[in-house]
Design a protein around this motif. Structure first.
Motif, PDB file in Angstrom:
ATOM      1  N   PRO A 378       0.810  -1.223   0.000  1.00 13.30           N
ATOM      2  CA  PRO A 378       0.000   0.000   0.000  1.00 13.30           C
ATOM      3  C   PRO A 378       0.844   1.273   0.000  1.00 13.30           C
ATOM      4  O   PRO A 378       0.403   2.312  -0.508  1.00 13.30           O
ATOM      5  N   SER A 379       2.060   1.207   0.532  1.00 12.86           N
ATOM      6  CA  SER A 379       2.930   2.387   0.513  1.00 12.86           C
ATOM      7  C   SER A 379       3.286   2.766  -0.921  1.00 12.86           C
ATOM      8  O   SER A 379       3.192   3.944  -1.315  1.00 12.86           O
ATOM      9  N   VAL A 380       3.710   1.791  -1.719  1.00  9.96           N
ATOM     10  CA  VAL A 380       4.034   2.054  -3.125  1.00  9.96           C
ATOM     11  C   VAL A 380       2.790   2.484  -3.890  1.00  9.96           C
ATOM     12  O   VAL A 380       2.821   3.439  -4.676  1.00  9.96           O
ATOM     13  N   ARG A 381       1.693   1.783  -3.629  1.00  9.85           N
ATOM     14  CA  ARG A 381       0.451   2.123  -4.339  1.00  9.85           C
ATOM     15  C   ARG A 381       0.011   3.547  -3.998  1.00  9.85           C
ATOM     16  O   ARG A 381      -0.441   4.295  -4.866  1.00  9.85           O
ATOM     17  N   GLY A 382       0.176   3.928  -2.725  1.00 12.67           N
ATOM     18  CA  GLY A 382      -0.174   5.284  -2.320  1.00 12.67           C
ATOM     19  C   GLY A 382       0.665   6.317  -3.047  1.00 12.67           C
ATOM     20  O   GLY A 382       0.154   7.365  -3.476  1.00 12.67           O
ATOM     21  N   ASP A 383       1.934   6.048  -3.210  1.00 13.12           N
ATOM     22  CA  ASP A 383       2.813   6.980  -3.913  1.00 13.12           C
ATOM     23  C   ASP A 383       2.394   7.126  -5.372  1.00 13.12           C
ATOM     24  O   ASP A 383       2.366   8.239  -5.910  1.00 13.12           O
ATOM     25  N   LEU A 384       2.045   6.012  -6.008  1.00  7.50           N
ATOM     26  CA  LEU A 384       1.621   6.061  -7.412  1.00  7.50           C
ATOM     27  C   LEU A 384       0.309   6.828  -7.555  1.00  7.50           C
ATOM     28  O   LEU A 384       0.148   7.641  -8.469  1.00  7.50           O
ATOM     29  N   LEU A 385      -0.626   6.583  -6.648  1.00 12.01           N
ATOM     30  CA  LEU A 385      -1.908   7.292  -6.694  1.00 12.01           C
ATOM     31  C   LEU A 385      -1.723   8.781  -6.463  1.00 12.01           C
ATOM     32  O   LEU A 385      -2.386   9.610  -7.107  1.00 12.01           O
ATOM     33  N   LEU A 386      -0.809   9.125  -5.581  1.00 12.68           N
ATOM     34  CA  LEU A 386      -0.538  10.540  -5.308  1.00 12.68           C
ATOM     35  C   LEU A 386       0.004  11.225  -6.551  1.00 12.68           C
ATOM     36  O   LEU A 386      -0.400  12.356  -6.884  1.00 12.68           O
ATOM     37  N   ARG A 387       0.889  10.552  -7.258  1.00  9.85           N
ATOM     38  CA  ARG A 387       1.459  11.128  -8.481  1.00  9.85           C
ATOM     39  C   ARG A 387       0.411  11.253  -9.587  1.00  9.85           C
ATOM     40  O   ARG A 387       0.553  12.084 -10.497  1.00  9.85           O
ATOM     41  N   LEU A 388      -0.638  10.436  -9.508  1.00  8.53           N
ATOM     42  CA  LEU A 388      -1.722  10.510 -10.488  1.00  8.53           C
ATOM     43  C   LEU A 388      -2.798  11.510 -10.071  1.00  8.53           C
ATOM     44  O   LEU A 388      -3.815  11.661 -10.765  1.00  8.53           O
ATOM     45  N   GLY A 389      -2.601  12.169  -8.922  1.00  7.26           N
ATOM     46  CA  GLY A 389      -3.559  13.157  -8.453  1.00  7.26           C
ATOM     47  C   GLY A 389      -4.745  12.577  -7.721  1.00  7.26           C
ATOM     48  O   GLY A 389      -5.699  13.317  -7.407  1.00  7.26           O
ATOM     49  N   ARG A 390      -4.721  11.294  -7.410  1.00  7.14           N
ATOM     50  CA  ARG A 390      -5.831  10.636  -6.711  1.00  7.14           C
ATOM     51  C   ARG A 390      -5.542  10.681  -5.206  1.00  7.14           C
ATOM     52  O   ARG A 390      -5.256   9.696  -4.553  1.00  7.14           O
TER      53      ARG A 390
END
Length: 421
Positions: A378-390
């Motif tokens: 979830p840490s990596v997924r959170g970073d990716l979502l943050l970069r996508l503006g989600r």
């Protein structure tokens, strides 16, 4: 100098024992030829410290004190037990004259027992044990990890780990396994497991599974020292050099990985001027040796070392060759497939190609049982979502990651990210 009482003797004892117990166990195991008994004697020394240190103060050389106490108990045990009569005849007299006094001298040097640590690794990696048992036992004895920490690291129930450790110690004792670094084919047969456990011990020191500290430097130092020793013992084994290279590169970043208060500092935020360039140079040399001794495609440790070398060659985060790193992770995934490798590949792909294709990789492995309780997913997924503006989805992932980790500095960092810090 007379030992002085300390404000928190129990905390000091726990800290010292966690650092010194692998060395104590390794040295005593050479005497009693039984790793289970050696661990019990080390625990007896801990009990003695808990009784004496709060009253008399922590000694100037606490590691030597524990070593002396455990060795004296080993001598007493050999004298008492009839089934140690032969060993008493062979080594008892020598032990009596060489065992350290109760108040050991300041000349005690833990580096003197590196060979004992290596013997301990090869003994606990004996092929009579299952792969799971070898890893659990070695992390327990050499890494100083508790049963819950090992269970956490491998995402299995604590009872399972406890059973593996008990059975492994019993098997080594009943099969009368020699406490030694083997030679020839026997050494080669255990090499893979030995490399794995040295790497796991290093990782536990590099990013502690649980507790109040992000790093446990003593574990990293022990693992790196063992990797160097192994490279000297087996100079023609490319994966030995690959592991040594990887640990040299990783160790080079150690001082930059924490901030003033011990908080984690992510790779992109590290001051690379604090990276140890001498260790980087050692890593490059070891990686070159891995390539020179290889007769086929590079192995998993050589590939990981090559990835670490890419980071080491970049003087800024922006200069990192992420495309090469993503390619190397692809090779590693093909060579040694695992969900964790895929997760790391996703991070590299996100930097080389953007967060969208990386998120596809992460979502494809999200249902893997091995990652169900793994906080970095979830840490990596959170970073990716943050970069996508989600942002809202990212916040939920960081909060989930914080709930899964048992390392306090890491939890605080993840909660700060969830709060937008």
């Amino acid at each position: 100098m007379t030992p002085q009482p300390t404000a928190d003797p129990h905390g000091a004892i726990e800290t010292v024992f966690r650092i010194e117990s692998p060395r104590v166990i390794a040295a005593v195991a050479r005497t009693v030829r039984d790793v289970g008994i050696a661990e019990e004697l080390a625990q007896d020394a801990l009990v003695a410290a808990l009784e004496q240190w709060p009253r008399d103060g922590v000694p100037d050389n606490p590691g030597a004190w524990l070593m002396a106490a455990a060795k004296h108990r080993a001598v007493d045990l050999i004298r008492r037990r009839e089934n140690y009569a032969r060993k008493l005849a062979e080594i008892g007299r020598d032990l009596e004259t060489t065992a350290p006094p109760e108040e050991p001298s300041a000349s005690y040097d833990p580096d003197d027992i590196d060979d004992d640590l290596l013997r301990l690794v090869f003994t606990t990696c004996h092929p009579v044990l299952s792969a799971e048992a070898r890893i659990a036992l070695t992390l327990r004895l050499l890494g100083g990890l508790t049963t819950p920490e090992i269970a956490r690291a491998f995402l299995v129930p604590e009872a399972t780990v406890a059973q593996r450790i008990v059975r492994a110690k019993r098997t080594l004792a009943t099969r009368n396994i020699a406490f030694e670094v083997p030679y020839g084919p026997d050494r080669e047969a255990r090499l893979g497991s030995v490399l794995d456990v040295i790497y796991l011990v290093f990782n536990e020191g590099y990013a502690a599974t649980a507790g109040d500290d992000w790093l446990r430097p003593a574990l990293c130092e022990d693992a790196l020292r063992l990797a160097r020793l192994l490279a000297g013992l087996m100079p023609k084994e490319p994966e030995v050099h690959g592991l040594a290279a990887l640990l040299e590169f990783q160790s080079s970043r150690a001082t930059a990985r924490t901030g003033p208060s011990g908080e984690p500092v992510l790779l992109k935020d590290q001051n690379r001027r604090r990276w140890n360039r001498m260790l980087v140079a050692r890593g490059i040399t070891a990686l070159d040796r891995a390539g020179a001794t290889a007769t086929g495609a590079p192995g998993p440790y050589a590939l990981q070392a090559a990835i670490a070398a890419c980071h080491a060659h970049a003087y800024t985060y922006e200069e990192t060759d992420w495309r090469t790193i993503a390619t190397l992770y692809g090779l590693l995934s093909a060579r040694s497939p695992s969900p964790v490798v895929e997760l790391n590949r996703a991070v590299a792909v996100s930097m080389a190609q953007g967060p969208e294709p990386a998120l596809e990789i992460v979502d494809a492995i999200a249902s893997e049982p091995a990652l169900r309780e793994y906080h970095l997913l979830p840490s990596v997924r959170g970073d990716l979502l943050l970069r996508l503006g989600r942002t809202a989805e990212a916040r939920a992932e960081f909060e989930r990651a914080a709930g899964l980790t048992r390392n306090e500095p890491e939890r605080e960092m993840l909660l700060r990210r969830a709060a937008g810090g």
